[in-house]
Structures are given as structure tokens and as C-alpha cells.
Motif scaffolding. Sequence first.
Motif, PDB file in Angstrom:
ATOM      1  N   MET A 183     -21.781  57.967  16.801  1.00  0.00           N
ATOM      2  CA  MET A 183     -21.369  56.898  17.525  1.00  0.00           C
ATOM      3  C   MET A 183     -22.834  56.034  17.806  1.00  0.00           C
ATOM      4  SD  MET A 183     -18.302  57.127  17.940  1.00  0.00           S
ATOM      5  CE  MET A 183     -17.975  55.699  18.886  1.00  0.00           C
ATOM      6  N   ASN A 184     -23.306  55.221  16.888  1.00  0.00           N
ATOM      7  CA  ASN A 184     -24.472  54.672  17.283  1.00  0.00           C
ATOM      8  C   ASN A 184     -24.085  53.170  16.980  1.00  0.00           C
ATOM      9  OD1 ASN A 184     -24.156  54.849  14.628  1.00  0.00           O
ATOM     10  ND2 ASN A 184     -26.539  55.407  14.158  1.00  0.00           N
ATOM     11  N   GLY A 185     -23.090  52.463  17.396  1.00  0.00           N
ATOM     12  CA  GLY A 185     -22.639  51.051  17.228  1.00  0.00           C
ATOM     13  C   GLY A 185     -21.388  50.685  17.637  1.00  0.00           C
ATOM     14  N   ALA A 186     -21.104  49.525  17.770  1.00  0.00           N
ATOM     15  CA  ALA A 186     -19.796  48.910  18.002  1.00  0.00           C
ATOM     16  C   ALA A 186     -18.817  49.227  16.924  1.00  0.00           C
ATOM     17  CB  ALA A 186     -19.932  47.281  18.362  1.00  0.00           C
ATOM     18  N   TYR A 187     -19.253  49.197  15.700  1.00  0.00           N
ATOM     19  CA  TYR A 187     -18.267  49.219  14.486  1.00  0.00           C
ATOM     20  C   TYR A 187     -17.896  50.900  14.281  1.00  0.00           C
ATOM     21  CZ  TYR A 187     -18.723  44.542  14.404  1.00  0.00           C
ATOM     22  OH  TYR A 187     -18.493  43.054  14.815  1.00  0.00           O
ATOM     23  N   ALA A 188     -19.027  51.698  14.886  1.00  0.00           N
ATOM     24  CA  ALA A 188     -18.571  53.200  14.951  1.00  0.00           C
ATOM     25  C   ALA A 188     -17.344  53.510  15.836  1.00  0.00           C
ATOM     26  CB  ALA A 188     -19.479  54.065  15.127  1.00  0.00           C
ATOM     27  N   GLU A 189     -17.407  52.581  16.962  1.00  0.00           N
ATOM     28  CA  GLU A 189     -16.291  52.569  17.730  1.00  0.00           C
ATOM     29  C   GLU A 189     -15.143  52.220  17.432  1.00  0.00           C
ATOM     30  OE1 GLU A 189     -17.628  50.333  21.271  1.00  0.00           O
ATOM     31  OE2 GLU A 189     -19.343  51.692  21.566  1.00  0.00           O
ATOM     32  N   ARG A 190     -14.920  51.341  16.386  1.00  0.00           N
ATOM     33  CA  ARG A 190     -13.895  50.838  15.739  1.00  0.00           C
ATOM     34  C   ARG A 190     -13.268  51.715  14.793  1.00  0.00           C
ATOM     35  NH1 ARG A 190     -14.574  44.968  15.388  1.00  0.00           N
ATOM     36  NH2 ARG A 190     -15.293  44.362  17.548  1.00  0.00           N
ATOM     37  N   VAL A 191     -14.111  52.377  13.968  1.00  0.00           N
ATOM     38  CA  VAL A 191     -13.753  53.645  13.307  1.00  0.00           C
ATOM     39  C   VAL A 191     -13.063  54.710  13.979  1.00  0.00           C
ATOM     40  CG1 VAL A 191     -14.668  55.363  11.529  1.00  0.00           C
ATOM     41  CG2 VAL A 191     -15.744  53.044  11.450  1.00  0.00           C
ATOM     42  N   LEU A 192     -13.441  55.028  15.106  1.00  0.00           N
ATOM     43  CA  LEU A 192     -12.993  56.199  15.897  1.00  0.00           C
ATOM     44  C   LEU A 192     -11.727  55.778  16.489  1.00  0.00           C
ATOM     45  CD1 LEU A 192     -14.060  58.938  17.253  1.00  0.00           C
ATOM     46  CD2 LEU A 192     -14.253  57.295  19.478  1.00  0.00           C
ATOM     47  N   LEU A 193     -11.356  54.536  16.857  1.00  0.00           N
ATOM     48  CA  LEU A 193     -10.152  53.824  17.296  1.00  0.00           C
ATOM     49  C   LEU A 193      -9.231  54.038  16.118  1.00  0.00           C
ATOM     50  CD1 LEU A 193     -11.297  50.806  19.689  1.00  0.00           C
ATOM     51  CD2 LEU A 193     -10.239  53.101  20.192  1.00  0.00           C
ATOM     52  N   LEU A 194      -9.557  53.455  15.044  1.00  0.00           N
ATOM     53  CA  LEU A 194      -8.597  53.437  13.918  1.00  0.00           C
ATOM     54  C   LEU A 194      -8.345  54.853  13.525  1.00  0.00           C
ATOM     55  CD1 LEU A 194     -10.617  50.833  11.467  1.00  0.00           C
ATOM     56  CD2 LEU A 194      -8.234  50.521  12.525  1.00  0.00           C
ATOM     57  N   ALA A 195      -9.044  55.819  13.359  1.00  0.00           N
ATOM     58  CA  ALA A 195      -8.908  57.272  13.031  1.00  0.00           C
ATOM     59  C   ALA A 195      -7.673  57.891  14.026  1.00  0.00           C
ATOM     60  CB  ALA A 195     -10.151  57.908  13.021  1.00  0.00           C
ATOM     61  N   ARG A 196      -7.959  57.677  15.441  1.00  0.00           N
ATOM     62  CA  ARG A 196      -7.025  58.272  16.263  1.00  0.00           C
ATOM     63  C   ARG A 196      -5.853  57.457  16.353  1.00  0.00           C
ATOM     64  NH1 ARG A 196     -11.708  58.901  21.124  1.00  0.00           N
ATOM     65  NH2 ARG A 196     -12.653  60.773  20.454  1.00  0.00           N
ATOM     66  N   GLY A 197      -5.816  56.292  16.020  1.00  0.00           N
ATOM     67  CA  GLY A 197      -4.611  55.526  16.097  1.00  0.00           C
ATOM     68  C   GLY A 197      -3.867  55.904  14.718  1.00  0.00           C
ATOM     69  N   ALA A 198      -4.526  56.429  13.784  1.00  0.00           N
ATOM     70  CA  ALA A 198      -3.707  56.824  12.367  1.00  0.00           C
ATOM     71  C   ALA A 198      -3.208  58.313  12.809  1.00  0.00           C
ATOM     72  CB  ALA A 198      -4.565  56.741  11.272  1.00  0.00           C
ATOM     73  N   GLY A 199      -3.475  58.829  13.859  1.00  0.00           N
ATOM     74  CA  GLY A 199      -3.142  60.212  14.054  1.00  0.00           C
ATOM     75  C   GLY A 199      -4.083  61.461  13.475  1.00  0.00           C
ATOM     76  N   ARG A 200      -5.206  61.097  13.158  1.00  0.00           N
ATOM     77  CA  ARG A 200      -6.156  61.967  13.162  1.00  0.00           C
ATOM     78  C   ARG A 200      -6.977  62.288  14.123  1.00  0.00           C
ATOM     79  NH1 ARG A 200      -2.713  59.909   9.440  1.00  0.00           N
ATOM     80  NH2 ARG A 200      -3.275  60.465   7.385  1.00  0.00           N
ATOM     81  N   VAL A 201      -7.811  63.753  13.988  1.00  0.00           N
ATOM     82  CA  VAL A 201      -8.366  63.865  15.337  1.00  0.00           C
ATOM     83  C   VAL A 201      -9.784  63.532  14.857  1.00  0.00           C
ATOM     84  CG1 VAL A 201      -9.395  65.853  16.263  1.00  0.00           C
ATOM     85  CG2 VAL A 201      -7.002  66.048  15.491  1.00  0.00           C
ATOM     86  N   ALA A 202     -10.282  62.556  15.835  1.00  0.00           N
ATOM     87  CA  ALA A 202     -11.678  61.977  15.293  1.00  0.00           C
ATOM     88  C   ALA A 202     -12.673  62.297  16.730  1.00  0.00           C
ATOM     89  CB  ALA A 202     -11.490  60.439  15.450  1.00  0.00           C
ATOM     90  N   HIS A 203     -13.671  63.015  16.067  1.00  0.00           N
ATOM     91  CA  HIS A 203     -14.585  63.512  17.250  1.00  0.00           C
ATOM     92  C   HIS A 203     -15.775  62.574  17.281  1.00  0.00           C
ATOM     93  CE1 HIS A 203     -12.686  67.498  17.570  1.00  0.00           C
ATOM     94  NE2 HIS A 203     -12.937  67.621  16.149  1.00  0.00           N
TER      95      HIS A 203
END
Length: 363
Positions: free
Chosen positions: A83-103
Amino acid sequence: MILLTPGPVQTAPQTRAAMAQDIAPWDNDFRAVYARIRERVLALAGGVPGEHACLPLQGAGHFIVEAAIRSLVPAGGAIIVPMNGAYAERVLLLARGAGRVAHAWPVPDTRGVTAEDVEAAFAAHPEATHFATVYSETGAGIVNRPEIIGPVLRALGKRLILDAVSAFGALPFSMEDHPECDAVVFTSNKCIEGLPGIAFCVARVDALEQGRAGSWSLDLWEILNIALKSGWGSFRFTPPVQALAAFDVALDLFDAEGGQPARLARYRENMRILYEGALKLGLRPYVDQAEQGPIIVTLHQPPGFDLQGFVDALKARGVLISNFYTTKTPSIRIGCIGAITNAEMTQAVAIMGEVLASTTPAG
């Protein structure tokens, strides 16, 4: 107008002109354009035919990032996102929204990921199979380097999903040199200097499985199989054909310039001109020069700074920059990419100086 955003970027007249035509998406003549684009992109990504495939998808970068996560990580599977930027935050949201466990793994937004970061993240979350990182993080301007991350993942037996949306075509990367990488994703409207509308994933064929995505529209396995059945000359659903025609021209211009090394050299010089020019104007860069990537320069806003007023004053003088920021503290985002010459960047910095000298910050 000199467009200095991290994308969509300024484009060449020839690229824009290619949009000015009506095209039948399923016409046999245009199928050859689809197939040619796929071949060129696969080669540019260092993909091996048969082992890797170029899989285009209609839409923006977020679409292809989500498609890659859904298509490569099983439902309920775990990934790690530094998590070193705004677009990492987007990746996290996309992964969690897809039902994946995102750490989420904390990394300062002023530096790239280190080998120690990767090792510690998987020590804390050994069940995770994938590391999903943003190559060029345009939140602040830093770079997460695959040549540092990749060897650690290979040693650990883990996989990489590389969001290269704002890096592909400028920063070097080859799938053949990174066997740990399941997918690299990017779009048409960044460093290749095309128009918006199309995104690409270059993926390992053996990493895709039928039915894994949980989304009919974002299933890379389905995109692959439609392509195979049509001889690589068809899309699923109506494609943005004008954007594809422009992208084909943009690839011609990319090759004519000298490909990735030449484009990176021009962008790096644009970045140097901007970074050093900003220092001379009394503006403080957000990132130390050692960590500064060639795609975007982020500057701290001075006290009492009026960002929209600054943007409007620049625009009135022929320079357009982003009117928003994605860092935790107020900043100014200025892109170094697109069909921008070093002379134009020098001109833009001079105009910035004129605006700063002629305006009184709000406060």
C-alpha cells in the motif's frame, strides 16, 4: 495546449486522425487489425506465443485489473497488495469486491517496495498466492520495481499480478524474464500514447481456468477462447474500434521513435526538466529524486495554495495539469508522459514560473 496529466495523455495528430472513420467491428478486414495489435502487444510485453496471450478488454485500467484478479486468483483466495499509493488502494478495493482476500501491506508512499517488504508480507500471510502491485504508482510518482520483487516471489513460490497501467511501454518489462508473473496489465492511453477505450492483459495461458472469474464480462479465459476460435481476430462484445485503429497508429509511432528505450529516455528527460525546474521555482517535490519515477512528478502544495486557481491560470496560458491530488497531504500532480517534447516541457515549466510569480496564493 500542452497536456501534462498522467493519462489520458497528449497524442500525436496521426493518432487522433485514425479515430475519424466509421468501422464495422466484425468486418473481416478489421479482424486483421485486431490480430496484428495482439501480436505486437505480446511481443512488446516479452510474451512467448502459446505460453502467453494478449487479452484485450473494453474499458479503463480498473476493468483489466479486476479482470486479472478475478481470472487468476480463485474465489476466496488471498493476495497481498503493498500500500504505497492511491492506485494500490484501488487494487485492494477491486480484489475485495471480487470476493478475494486482499491483505494490505503498509509501505510509505515515498518509496518503492523492497525485497524485505515482500519477504515480511508473505511471512505474515503465507496463505496468499499472489502479490498484486502497481509498477508506476502515480499517486506520488514512485516505482515498484519488478526486478527487485520478482526474485523474492520466485524463491517463495508466489505469483505476481503487475498493474503496469501507467508504466507499460516506458518502463522495461518482459514476461519471459519474469516467470513468476501471471499477468501484466495496461491501457491504450498512457505510455503507448493512444486514445482511451481499450485495456490489455498479457497473461500466462496455463494460469487461466474456466469459470474462475465469477463475471461473464471480465473473464479472461473466455476472452482467450473467443480469440482462439476466431484466429485472434475477434473480440467478445462490441469493441472500441476507433480507439483500436488509433492504437495501431500509436504503435507505429512508438516503433518509429525507437521503442521502449527511446520513449523512456524522452520521459526521463521530461521528468528531469520538471523536477529540477520545480526546485528552482521554490516548489518541494513529494518524492526524493532517487525514488522519483519518470511518469509523474508530484509536488507539495505551498501554504495557502489555490490548486484550482493554479490549474486555471496555467490552462489560460496553454498548459493543462490535473486539478486533483491523490496523496494524503495536498499536492500538485504533473505528468511527464504523452506526445510531449523536452522543449515543450521546458516551456511548461517557464509558464509555471510566470503563474507563480503573477498570482497571490489564496489563504
